[in-house]
Write an enzyme that holds these catalytic residues in place. Structure first.
Site, short mmCIF file in Angstrom:
data_model
loop_
_atom_site.label_atom_id
_atom_site.label_comp_id
_atom_site.label_asym_id
_atom_site.label_seq_id
_atom_site.Cartn_x
_atom_site.Cartn_y
_atom_site.Cartn_z
CB SER A 102 37.06 35.78 40.97
OG SER A 102 37.99 36.71 41.51
CG HIS A 130 41.92 40.61 40.08
ND1 HIS A 130 41.20 41.66 39.53
CD2 HIS A 130 41.03 39.85 40.75
CE1 HIS A 130 39.93 41.54 39.87
NE2 HIS A 130 39.80 40.45 40.61
CB VAL A 149 33.91 37.80 33.64
CG1 VAL A 149 34.82 38.64 32.75
CG2 VAL A 149 34.36 36.35 33.63
CG HIS A 161 45.41 52.65 53.37
ND1 HIS A 161 44.54 51.82 52.70
CD2 HIS A 161 46.51 51.91 53.64
CE1 HIS A 161 45.09 50.62 52.58
NE2 HIS A 161 46.29 50.65 53.13
CG HIS A 163 49.84 35.90 44.35
ND1 HIS A 163 49.94 37.28 44.40
CD2 HIS A 163 48.64 35.59 44.91
CE1 HIS A 163 48.86 37.77 44.97
NE2 HIS A 163 48.05 36.78 45.29
CG HIS A 189 47.00 49.44 29.29
ND1 HIS A 189 45.82 49.84 29.86
CD2 HIS A 189 47.89 49.33 30.30
CE1 HIS A 189 45.99 49.99 31.17
NE2 HIS A 189 47.25 49.69 31.46
#
Length: 311
Positions: free
Chosen positions: A100, A114, A117, A183, A104, A153
């Site tokens: 992972s 980010h 796998v 939220h 930044h 993409h």
């Protein structure tokens, strides 16, 4: 004759070997891009079983903070975040392996990213093992560029195409849904790929899919960094970056499955929370100026769309 979903006897060894190689490949690439700072490796052991290697870069030329974590943990019972919707996992011991990473950047024109796998297997005596792969990669720009989104993409599509034309649209939609901050009623970024509970056709097929997604991450991110890392910026752009990083922190602490799994399974807190930005700023009821580049992030980039659709 159907292809077997039986787990090979050396599955864990195969996956671990790949993940360690992936961690190293990504770190070497990021060090080359940064040109100043190298990763510090922190090896750790987990009392309940397993351990990992956390690699951290801080205060580089290009990357303010980057973490690339490998972990291989095991336990007698899966935590609630992994087993809540799967009753067949009750009473099984588990192994979980993964890489992972979160990056930044210094420059607000370079997106945060980010990738992850991972592999889970839950086993029980006299029962077939239950196993699956998961992962993906996603991009969180502060200032949007259409060509960056299209490249991101397109590379995600390239990773998926060898496995069929339905994989990219499915994983892309899953990513858009998953990385949505409920939220705030807004997306965390411009998406990419996300998948979980994947064990289609056979172990070899599923493993190959995970590897393809892992291998395409740096191909997706590196050209974007190269294009944006030297764009001049000032206090306004840095302040907006720090404000938007607040959304990143909110998502990771409230919704992220990996964070919840790590904390609930007694994982290493320092490694789990390496994803958090080094500096974050919250401002009460802030809104971007009308017509500004900051507003365009909200209006033109964060709403989910088909970035590869040709007009």
């Amino acid at each position: 004759m159907p292809i077997s979903k039986t787990l090979p006897y050396n599955a864990i060894e195969q996956i671990k070997s790949y993940l360690l190689q992936l961690q190293n490949t990504i770190c070497v690439s990021l060090e080359s891009i940064d040109g100043k700072t190298r990763f510090h490796e922190d090896s750790w052991q987990r009392a309940a079983g397993g351990g990992g290697k956390t690699r951290i870069m801080a205060n580089g030329n290009v990357f303010e903070k980057a973490g690339v974590n490998f972990s291989h943990v095991s336990g007698e019972q899966l935590p609630a975040s992994a087993s809540a919707h799967r009753e067949e996992l009750a009473g099984r011991h588990f192994s979980a392996l993964g890489v992972s990473l979160v990056i930044h950047p210094q420059n607000p024109y370079v997106p945060t990213t980010h990738a992850n796998v991972r592999f889970f297997v839950a086993e029980k005596e006299d029962s077939e093992p239950v196993w699956w792969f998961g992962g993906g990669f996603d991009l969180t720009p502060y200032y949007g560029f259409v060509e960056d989104c299209e490249h991101w993409h397109q590379t995600a599509l390239n990773a998926c195409l060898p496995f069929g034309e339905t994989i990219y649209p499915k994983f892309k939609r899953w990513c858009d849904d998953y990385f949505f901050i409920k939220h705030r009623n807004e997306a965390r970024g411009i998406g990419g790929l996300f998948f979980d509970d994947y064990n289609e056709i056979s172990f070899d097929h599923s493993f190959e899919l995970m590897r393809s997604i892992g291998d395409h991450f740096i191909l997706a991110y590196e050209p974007i960094v190269a294009r944006r890392k030297d764009i001049p910026f000032g206090n306004r752009e840095k302040a907006f970056q720090n404000y938007r990083r607040g959304r990143y922190a909110e998502f990771n602490l409230v919704y992220d499955r990996g964070t919840l799994f790590g904390l609930q399974s007694g994982g290493r807190t320092e490694s789990i929370l390496m994803s958090l930005p080094p500096i974050v700023h919250w401002e009460y009821n802030w809104h971007p100026e009308k017509g500004s580049d900051e507003e365009k992030l909200y209006t033109d980039f964060l709403p989910a769309k088909d970035w590869l659709k040709k007009e």
